[in-house]
Each structure stands twice: as C-alpha cells, then as structure tokens.
Design a protein around this motif. Structure first.
Motif, mmCIF file in Angstrom:
data_model
loop_
_atom_site.group_PDB
_atom_site.id
_atom_site.type_symbol
_atom_site.label_atom_id
_atom_site.label_comp_id
_atom_site.label_asym_id
_atom_site.label_seq_id
_atom_site.Cartn_x
_atom_site.Cartn_y
_atom_site.Cartn_z
ATOM 1 N N MET A 1 41.385 22.989 35.411
ATOM 2 C CA MET A 1 41.450 21.616 35.879
ATOM 3 C C MET A 1 42.743 20.949 35.404
ATOM 4 O O MET A 1 43.311 20.135 36.114
ATOM 5 C CB MET A 1 40.222 20.855 35.386
ATOM 6 N N MET A 2 43.182 21.318 34.224
ATOM 7 C CA MET A 2 44.414 20.731 33.701
ATOM 8 C C MET A 2 45.612 21.107 34.576
ATOM 9 O O MET A 2 46.482 20.272 34.844
ATOM 10 C CB MET A 2 44.633 21.185 32.257
ATOM 11 N N SER A 3 45.654 22.350 35.037
ATOM 12 C CA SER A 3 46.773 22.765 35.891
ATOM 13 C C SER A 3 46.763 21.992 37.212
ATOM 14 O O SER A 3 47.822 21.683 37.757
ATOM 15 C CB SER A 3 46.731 24.271 36.141
ATOM 16 N N HIS A 4 45.586 21.654 37.710
ATOM 17 C CA HIS A 4 45.479 20.845 38.928
ATOM 18 C C HIS A 4 46.174 19.499 38.729
ATOM 19 O O HIS A 4 46.938 19.046 39.592
ATOM 20 C CB HIS A 4 44.003 20.645 39.287
ATOM 21 N N HIS A 5 45.931 18.861 37.604
ATOM 22 C CA HIS A 5 46.532 17.557 37.332
ATOM 23 C C HIS A 5 48.041 17.673 37.112
ATOM 24 O O HIS A 5 48.801 16.811 37.563
ATOM 25 C CB HIS A 5 45.866 16.900 36.127
ATOM 26 N N VAL A 6 48.470 18.703 36.442
ATOM 27 C CA VAL A 6 49.908 18.904 36.212
ATOM 28 C C VAL A 6 50.628 19.132 37.540
ATOM 29 O O VAL A 6 51.686 18.536 37.801
ATOM 30 C CB VAL A 6 50.145 20.084 35.242
ATOM 31 N N ILE A 7 50.064 19.965 38.392
ATOM 32 C CA ILE A 7 50.674 20.236 39.696
ATOM 33 C C ILE A 7 50.685 18.973 40.556
ATOM 34 O O ILE A 7 51.666 18.693 41.256
ATOM 35 C CB ILE A 7 49.946 21.389 40.406
ATOM 36 N N THR A 8 49.620 18.172 40.501
ATOM 37 C CA THR A 8 49.562 16.932 41.264
ATOM 38 C C THR A 8 50.655 15.962 40.827
ATOM 39 O O THR A 8 51.348 15.378 41.663
ATOM 40 C CB THR A 8 48.181 16.268 41.112
ATOM 41 N N VAL A 9 50.822 15.804 39.528
ATOM 42 C CA VAL A 9 51.873 14.917 39.017
ATOM 43 C C VAL A 9 53.247 15.437 39.421
ATOM 44 O O VAL A 9 54.132 14.666 39.821
ATOM 45 C CB VAL A 9 51.755 14.760 37.487
ATOM 46 N N PHE A 10 53.447 16.749 39.364
ATOM 47 C CA PHE A 10 54.716 17.341 39.783
ATOM 48 C C PHE A 10 54.986 17.062 41.258
ATOM 49 O O PHE A 10 56.099 16.675 41.637
ATOM 50 C CB PHE A 10 54.723 18.851 39.518
#
Length: 85
Positions: free
Chosen positions: A1-10
């Motif tokens: 789930m953390m990678s989802h948020h990081v990719i979204t912010v990117f």
C-alpha cells in the motif's frame, strides 16, 4: 500500500512538472471516486449490516468498471491526444 501512495505522489508531481496538471487531477478524481463506495462497504461490513455492505460493494464494482474501463480510456486518454488506442 505504501508503494501505491509513493507512485501516486510521483505521478501527480510529474503531471505538474510536464504541464499536465489538469489531466493528472482528472485521473486522480476518476480513480479515487470509487474508493468512497469501497470504504462505505467496509463500514457496513464491520458494523454487520450485510445488506448495506452488499449494495455498496455492487456500487463499487459498477463504478470501478465504468470509471476505469470506459471513462478513463475513452474520455481522458483520447482527449489528451495520446495515440495509444
């Protein structure tokens, strides 16, 4: 789930840097709109209201289908001028 948020912010940052901020905002709104129905279904499930959970799960599935498989490719991608289709 953390990678989802990081990719979204990117992706939001990248859309801003490339002057596609409006498109990025529309994509974010389309993809997050169905999440409200998912969270409502979870609330009903946790409170043991099976009918409400079933109704909101069905609405979530329908909205996910329409927003991700119809509006996104045929409205957002097409209007941005991308020749992917």
């Amino acid at each position: 789930m953390m990678s989802h948020h990081v990719i979204t912010v990117f992706l939001i940052g990248y859309s801003h840097l490339t002057s596609f901020f409006r498109v990025g905002a529309i994509v974010l709104a389309l993809h997050d709109a169905s999440d409200v129905l998912l969270e409502a279904a979870r609330v009903f499930k946790y409170s043991e209201h099976e009918l409400g959970a079933s109704v909101f799960s069905g609405l979530f599935a329908l909205s996910r289908l329409v927003l991700h498989l119809i509006y996104f490719p045929f409205w957002v991608i097409r209007t941005t001028g991308c020749d992917l289709m």
